[in-house]
Design an enzyme around this catalytic site. Structure first.
Site, PDB file in Angstrom:
ATOM      1  N   SER A  40       0.860  -1.191   0.000  1.00  0.00           N
ATOM      2  CA  SER A  40       0.000   0.000   0.000  1.00  0.00           C
ATOM      3  C   SER A  40       0.889   1.232   0.000  1.00  0.00           C
ATOM      4  CB  SER A  40      -0.862  -0.001   1.261  1.00  0.00           C
ATOM      5  OG  SER A  40      -1.433   1.270   1.468  1.00  0.00           O
TER       6      SER A  40
ATOM      7  N   TYR B 120      -1.168  -0.816  10.407  1.00  0.00           N
ATOM      8  CA  TYR B 120      -1.417  -1.110   8.989  1.00  0.00           C
ATOM      9  C   TYR B 120      -0.225  -0.659   8.146  1.00  0.00           C
ATOM     10  CZ  TYR B 120      -3.602  -0.944   4.362  1.00  0.00           C
ATOM     11  OH  TYR B 120      -3.886  -1.131   3.026  1.00  0.00           O
TER      12      TYR B 120
HETATM   13  N1  LIG Z   1      -8.638  -0.195  -1.334  1.00  0.00           N
HETATM   14  C1  LIG Z   1      -7.591   0.577  -1.216  1.00  0.00           C
HETATM   15  O1  LIG Z   1      -7.661   1.819  -1.330  1.00  0.00           O
HETATM   16  C2  LIG Z   1      -6.237  -0.012  -0.968  1.00  0.00           C
HETATM   17  C3  LIG Z   1      -5.131   0.842  -0.990  1.00  0.00           C
HETATM   18  C4  LIG Z   1      -3.882   0.298  -0.759  1.00  0.00           C
HETATM   19  C5  LIG Z   1      -3.727  -1.054  -0.536  1.00  0.00           C
HETATM   20  N2  LIG Z   1      -4.824  -1.863  -0.515  1.00  0.00           N
HETATM   21  C6  LIG Z   1      -4.605  -3.282  -0.261  1.00  0.00           C
HETATM   22  O2  LIG Z   1      -5.236  -4.024  -1.286  1.00  0.00           O
HETATM   23  C7  LIG Z   1      -5.685  -5.279  -0.767  1.00  0.00           C
HETATM   24  C8  LIG Z   1      -7.153  -5.472  -1.088  1.00  0.00           C
HETATM   25  O3  LIG Z   1      -7.887  -4.393  -0.526  1.00  0.00           O
HETATM   26  P1  LIG Z   1      -9.424  -4.141  -0.881  1.00  0.00           P
HETATM   27  O4  LIG Z   1      -9.649  -2.691  -0.701  1.00  0.00           O
HETATM   28  O5  LIG Z   1      -9.754  -4.795  -2.172  1.00  0.00           O
HETATM   29  O6  LIG Z   1     -10.122  -4.933   0.328  1.00  0.00           O
HETATM   30  P2  LIG Z   1     -11.634  -5.437   0.484  1.00  0.00           P
HETATM   31  O7  LIG Z   1     -12.514  -4.802  -0.523  1.00  0.00           O
HETATM   32  O8  LIG Z   1     -11.944  -5.262   1.926  1.00  0.00           O
HETATM   33  O9  LIG Z   1     -11.518  -7.004   0.152  1.00  0.00           O
HETATM   34  C9  LIG Z   1     -10.748  -7.825   0.974  1.00  0.00           C
HETATM   35  C10 LIG Z   1     -10.830  -9.269   0.511  1.00  0.00           C
HETATM   36  O10 LIG Z   1     -10.083 -10.054   1.454  1.00  0.00           O
HETATM   37  C11 LIG Z   1     -10.926 -11.041   2.060  1.00  0.00           C
HETATM   38  N3  LIG Z   1     -10.593 -11.149   3.466  1.00  0.00           N
HETATM   39  C12 LIG Z   1     -10.600 -10.160   4.406  1.00  0.00           C
HETATM   40  N4  LIG Z   1     -10.208 -10.632   5.585  1.00  0.00           N
HETATM   41  C13 LIG Z   1      -9.922 -11.947   5.409  1.00  0.00           C
HETATM   42  C14 LIG Z   1      -9.479 -12.990   6.262  1.00  0.00           C
HETATM   43  N5  LIG Z   1      -9.249 -12.787   7.548  1.00  0.00           N
HETATM   44  N6  LIG Z   1      -9.303 -14.219   5.738  1.00  0.00           N
HETATM   45  C15 LIG Z   1      -9.548 -14.464   4.442  1.00  0.00           C
HETATM   46  N7  LIG Z   1      -9.971 -13.521   3.580  1.00  0.00           N
HETATM   47  C16 LIG Z   1     -10.165 -12.280   4.057  1.00  0.00           C
HETATM   48  C17 LIG Z   1     -12.341 -10.503   1.844  1.00  0.00           C
HETATM   49  O11 LIG Z   1     -13.263 -11.568   1.708  1.00  0.00           O
HETATM   50  P3  LIG Z   1     -14.181 -12.148   2.898  1.00  0.00           P
HETATM   51  O12 LIG Z   1     -14.499 -10.955   3.785  1.00  0.00           O
HETATM   52  O13 LIG Z   1     -15.328 -12.746   2.225  1.00  0.00           O
HETATM   53  O14 LIG Z   1     -13.306 -13.153   3.539  1.00  0.00           O
HETATM   54  C18 LIG Z   1     -12.214  -9.829   0.487  1.00  0.00           C
HETATM   55  O15 LIG Z   1     -12.298 -10.791  -0.541  1.00  0.00           O
HETATM   56  C19 LIG Z   1      -5.377  -5.248   0.737  1.00  0.00           C
HETATM   57  O16 LIG Z   1      -4.174  -5.912   0.979  1.00  0.00           O
HETATM   58  C20 LIG Z   1      -5.233  -3.766   1.019  1.00  0.00           C
HETATM   59  O17 LIG Z   1      -4.408  -3.530   2.128  1.00  0.00           O
HETATM   60  C21 LIG Z   1      -6.069  -1.370  -0.726  1.00  0.00           C
END
Ligand SMILES: NC(=O)c1ccc[n+]([C@@H]2O[C@H](COP(=O)([O-])OP(=O)(O)OC[C@H]3O[C@@H](n4cnc5c(N)ncnc54)[C@H](OP(=O)(O)O)[C@@H]3O)[C@@H](O)[C@H]2O)c1
Length: 322
Positions: free
Chosen positions: A187, A200
């Site tokens: 991130s 985080y």
């Molecule tokens: N969105 C942003 O702006 C952003 C920015 C920088 C980095 N990131 C990084 O990108 C990645 C994805 O982020 P996102 O925004 O797409 O997140 P998201 O929309 O919250 O999706 C997270 C995914 O991970 C799964 N998950 C969450 N906790 C889990 C657990 N304990 N065990 C197994 N599966 C789990 C969730 O599915 P279930 O809940 O069904 O298990 C879902 O499929 C992360 O690593 C995040 O740190 C995101």
């Protein structure tokens, strides 16, 4: 007159120092423009194909960025191994990929917050010819908070370390690629310390360091390991409902990111994010970036706590009137 006679012998060396500086700066600028053009305009979109290996493995594949990686890789013909927490949601995503892209899918339902899940993942991955691994699963704070005020801090720490850090190390180990690509989703919060999201931010810095070190270890074997550092993307995690140019949809982000694979071992993945990354790491001193991050997060925290209090008062009032 005297000063002028002193300057004349210095004229020629000064001319060459100036000419050398201008030439070096022009060459550097040209190099930056050409490599920017190569990455952000031409891209490397064709690199990721099932020639690397039949299967793509995506963790956290049922929502947001992970789901978009799964869709984009299925569109390119990869069979998909989806790993997330809820079997129902995994089945839904797997079914839609099979119907839309006519690819084979498999699923593993595990909670990455737990430490004892890796034998199950290893067994599920055994024998698969894996071409791409996307270590995407991650969790953040529900709102920015001072470290010692985080509710249930003990479990919070364990969960965040297990999901954000242990998963990346362990799934990379279980996937054993002979060739191919590992994308580790860090991130922009891992590029500098982010106060009130400190745990985080630190876990994401770990992912970035782990990826870059590993890339050097395995470069000669032809394995590509990329550290991906997005700024905001409109997903459930960020609760951003209206995508904008700098806060894209996950589909748009992933399409751009995949064009950088093989060209950058560390990337912000999307041109507007790359500009933001350049400004915040090269142009602005890190003390100012950290100060502004703290200010932004303090404001968000205050807003969140106010809204929560109002909600609680409203719920309390409606409970009394019942
Ligand atoms: N969105 C942003 O702006 C952003 C920015 C920088 C980095 N990131 C990084 O990108 C990645 C994805 O982020 P996102 O925004 O797409 O997140 P998201 O929309 O919250 O999706 C997270 C995914 O991970 C799964 N998950 C969450 N906790 C889990 C657990 N304990 N065990 C197994 N599966 C789990 C969730 O599915 P279930 O809940 O069904 O298990 C879902 O499929 C992360 O690593 C995040 O740190 C995101």
């Amino acid at each position: 007159m005297f000063a002028q006679s002193l300057l004349i012998p210095a004229e020629t060396p000064l001319f060459w120092v100036g000419a050398f500086t201008v030439a070096s700066l022009s060459l550097w600028l040209l190099y930056r423009l050409l490599s920017g053009f190569r990455i952000w305009v031409l891209g490397n979109g064709q690199l990721l194909s099932p020639k690397l290996g039949k299967w793509a493995v995506v963790t956290g594949a049922t929502d947001g960025i992970g789901k978009s990686y799964a869709e984009e890789l299925a569109r390119r013909g990869f069979a998909l191994m989806l790993i997330s927490r809820s079997q129902d949601r995994l089945d839904d995503v797997a079914k839609s990929l099979e119907v839309e892209y006519k690819v084979q899918t498999k699923t593993i339902a595990v909670d990455f917050g737990k430490a004892d899940i890796y034998p199950k993942i290893e067994a599920g991955l055994a024998g698969l010819e894996i071409g791409v691994l996307v270590n995407n699963v991650g969790v953040s704070y529900s709102y920015p908070e001072y470290y010692l005020h985080i509710p249930d801090l003990d479990n919070f720490i364990t969960n965040m370390i297990n999901v954000n850090m242990t998963s990346v190390c362990q799934v990379s180990f279980a996937s054993v690629l002979n060739k191919g690509v590992i994308l580790n989703i860090s991130s922009a919060s891992g590029m500098y310390p982010v106060p009130l999201l400190t745990v985080y931010s630190a876990t994401k810095a770990f992912v970035d360091f782990f990826s870059r070190g590993l890339q050097e270890e395995y470069r000669r074997q032809g394995i590509i390991i990329q550290s991906v550092l997005p700024f905001f993307v409109a997903t459930k995690m960020t609760r951003i409902r209206k995508p904008t140019l700098d806060k894209p949809t996950p589909e748009r982000y992933v399409a751009a990111e995949l064009s950088t694979v093989g060209l950058q071992s560390q990337t912000n993945g999307y041109f507007p994010h790359a500009v933001m990354g350049w400004v915040t790491t090269r142009l602005v001193p890190s003390s100012i970036v950290i100060f502004l991050g703290a200010r932004m997060n303090r404001l968000q925290r205050t807003g969140y706590l106010k809204r929560r209090k109002l909600r609680e008062q409203k719920n309390g009032a409606s409970f009394k009137s019942e």
